[in-house]
Enzyme design. Sequence first.
Site, short mmCIF file in Angstrom:
data_model
loop_
_atom_site.label_atom_id
_atom_site.label_comp_id
_atom_site.label_asym_id
_atom_site.label_seq_id
_atom_site.Cartn_x
_atom_site.Cartn_y
_atom_site.Cartn_z
N HIS A 307 -2.12 -0.66 7.86
CA HIS A 307 -2.84 0.12 8.86
C HIS A 307 -1.85 1.03 9.56
O HIS A 307 -0.71 0.64 9.78
CB HIS A 307 -3.51 -0.81 9.89
CG HIS A 307 -4.55 -0.11 10.69
ND1 HIS A 307 -4.26 0.64 11.79
CD2 HIS A 307 -5.89 -0.04 10.50
CE1 HIS A 307 -5.39 1.14 12.26
NE2 HIS A 307 -6.38 0.75 11.51
N ASP A 364 -11.24 -3.86 6.84
CA ASP A 364 -12.06 -3.68 5.65
C ASP A 364 -11.85 -4.74 4.58
O ASP A 364 -12.57 -4.78 3.59
CB ASP A 364 -11.77 -2.30 5.03
CG ASP A 364 -12.38 -1.21 5.88
OD1 ASP A 364 -13.45 -1.46 6.45
OD2 ASP A 364 -11.78 -0.13 5.98
N1 ACO Z 1 -0.40 -1.53 -0.69
C1 ACO Z 1 0.91 -1.38 -1.06
N2 ACO Z 1 1.84 -0.73 -0.33
C2 ACO Z 1 1.44 -0.22 0.83
C3 ACO Z 1 0.11 -0.34 1.29
C4 ACO Z 1 -0.82 -1.02 0.48
N3 ACO Z 1 -2.08 -1.18 0.87
N4 ACO Z 1 -0.01 0.28 2.50
C5 ACO Z 1 1.20 0.77 2.78
N5 ACO Z 1 2.09 0.48 1.78
C6 ACO Z 1 3.52 0.79 1.75
C7 ACO Z 1 3.78 2.25 1.42
O1 ACO Z 1 3.91 2.43 0.04
C8 ACO Z 1 5.04 2.53 2.19
O2 ACO Z 1 6.10 1.95 1.47
P1 ACO Z 1 7.59 2.63 1.50
O3 ACO Z 1 8.00 2.54 2.94
O4 ACO Z 1 8.39 1.80 0.58
O5 ACO Z 1 7.38 4.03 1.02
C9 ACO Z 1 4.88 1.70 3.47
O6 ACO Z 1 4.02 0.59 3.09
C10 ACO Z 1 4.25 2.45 4.63
O7 ACO Z 1 3.02 3.01 4.18
P2 ACO Z 1 2.43 4.40 4.67
O8 ACO Z 1 1.46 4.90 3.65
O9 ACO Z 1 3.55 5.29 5.07
O10 ACO Z 1 1.67 3.95 5.97
P3 ACO Z 1 0.56 4.79 6.70
O11 ACO Z 1 0.56 4.35 8.10
O12 ACO Z 1 0.75 6.26 6.43
O13 ACO Z 1 -0.80 4.38 5.95
C11 ACO Z 1 -2.75 3.22 5.32
C12 ACO Z 1 -1.71 3.44 6.41
C13 ACO Z 1 -3.32 4.57 4.85
C14 ACO Z 1 -3.91 2.42 5.90
C15 ACO Z 1 -2.10 2.48 4.14
O14 ACO Z 1 -1.60 1.23 4.57
C16 ACO Z 1 -3.07 2.28 2.96
O15 ACO Z 1 -3.19 3.17 2.11
N6 ACO Z 1 -3.77 1.09 2.89
C17 ACO Z 1 -4.77 0.86 1.88
C18 ACO Z 1 -6.06 1.59 2.23
C19 ACO Z 1 -6.82 0.90 3.36
O16 ACO Z 1 -7.00 -0.31 3.37
N7 ACO Z 1 -7.28 1.74 4.30
C20 ACO Z 1 -8.10 1.24 5.44
C21 ACO Z 1 -7.36 1.43 6.72
S1 ACO Z 1 -8.31 0.73 8.03
C22 ACO Z 1 -9.45 1.89 8.38
O17 ACO Z 1 -9.31 3.05 8.16
C23 ACO Z 1 -10.66 1.38 8.92
#
Ligand code: ACO
Length: 428
Positions: A307, A364
Amino acid sequence: MSNKAKLIIGDNSYEFPLIKGTENEVAINVKTLRGATNGVITIDPGYKNTGSCESAITFLDGEKGILRYRGYSIEELANKADFLEVSYALIFGDLPNNEQLAKFKEDIKENSLVDDDVRKILEAFPKNAHPMGVLSSLTSALTAFNPAFVNISSEEDMYNAVVRILGKFPILVGWTMRKKKGLHLNYGSKSLSYVENLMYLMFKHPNEDFQMNPIIKRALDKLLILHADHEQNCSTSTVRIVGSSHAGLFASLSAGISALWGPLHGGANQAVLEMLEAIKADGGDTKKYMAKAKDKNDPFRLMGFGHRVYKNFDPRAKIIKAAADEVLNDLGIDDPILEIARGLEKEALNDPYFVDRKLYPNVDFYSGIIYRAMGIPVEMFTVMFALGRLPGWIAQWKEMRLKNEPIGRPRQIYTGENLRPFTELENR
Ligand code: ACO
């Protein structure tokens, strides 16, 4: 702490005031930065460090896993209030007393019809259209059917627009699902509560009496409350920025629905279920998918994990997880998908990749499992989220309009070509 921040650019030093919130959050007010520095701006892709507004609606502390609407804890609201009480608090600032709540509910009921021509718009969509696209279009269409509520700024007009959209939205939700299932389009019943009416709109079959399941009703109420607001997320920021141009409430909400649709935002609940189904079809090997999620050369992400703001357990996920157990037990459903979800969660919570990056299950991860147990099709999950988020979007739009915030218009740093001569077509 001083109440000023100092910025040094080259030989010059500038001071900017600090803003402190009621929960001691601190921001640097850079409103005068560009003027004072002759053109310097801040840049922050994804707005990870940028506050777009001051807001009195929702407080969340992602490090501590705290979420409060108007100061009330999400745990108390989810366990003690119903969705319309929470909606009232979000939109008007405090929980309603008996009289206020009764009037609010009555006014919403009075508006729980849509012009029958809206049905014609719905009929023109193909049956396989994604419900979020349909919902966004129908919400936008409400502008045409309610032109008096387009450019409104008085509190009275806002109240009327609010009860109108809260009354009509469940019909759009129900019809979107009925269209998908090939069921006739119905109207609800004024004798039912808001959530009961929603269930009636979604589940009433023409050839059988409608049975209200109190377990599903309570779980649905809870899910809607948990989704009701989450401060300046992607869809809410969209609603505020569209509304800042003085586009009407319904048009702003329609834009918010489109923003919510994406799999990185509200669309994640559909993506989670599809992921769990795919893992099940692939033999249920959770370790294989954990490895894929960690592999930087693989675009796969563990949907429902991580998140932007929570770097701790999403407090909503805790409540939903308990509700999922309750609903599945009470309905006597033994869903293998739940086992896969529990397995993934356990592995992720003990895996250094997820632990180091503070990736926890989000709202979610479990909501789709409950929706599925309720008999809601997967493609409708994000629509359910949209209905839950409706009061939050309204509250944020209303706050923004009443404060008369300026139009949202970010700047940029240009990285394209410098001035170059135009080449005639025949010479290119
Ligand atoms: N699975 C694997 N790796 C992940 C995940 C995941 N679900 N989420 C983040 N990471 C990793 C990234 O690859 C990144 O790794 P790195 O530092 O080695 O490059 C690190 O964790 C940080 O991730 P970011 O994408 O920079 O974090 P951001 O805050 O931009 O994104 C997000 C948050 C979009 C929710 C992300 O965690 C994601 O894509 N999750 C899956 C989709 C999801 O469940 N979305 C619902 C969010 S809740 C809502 O909107 C109601």
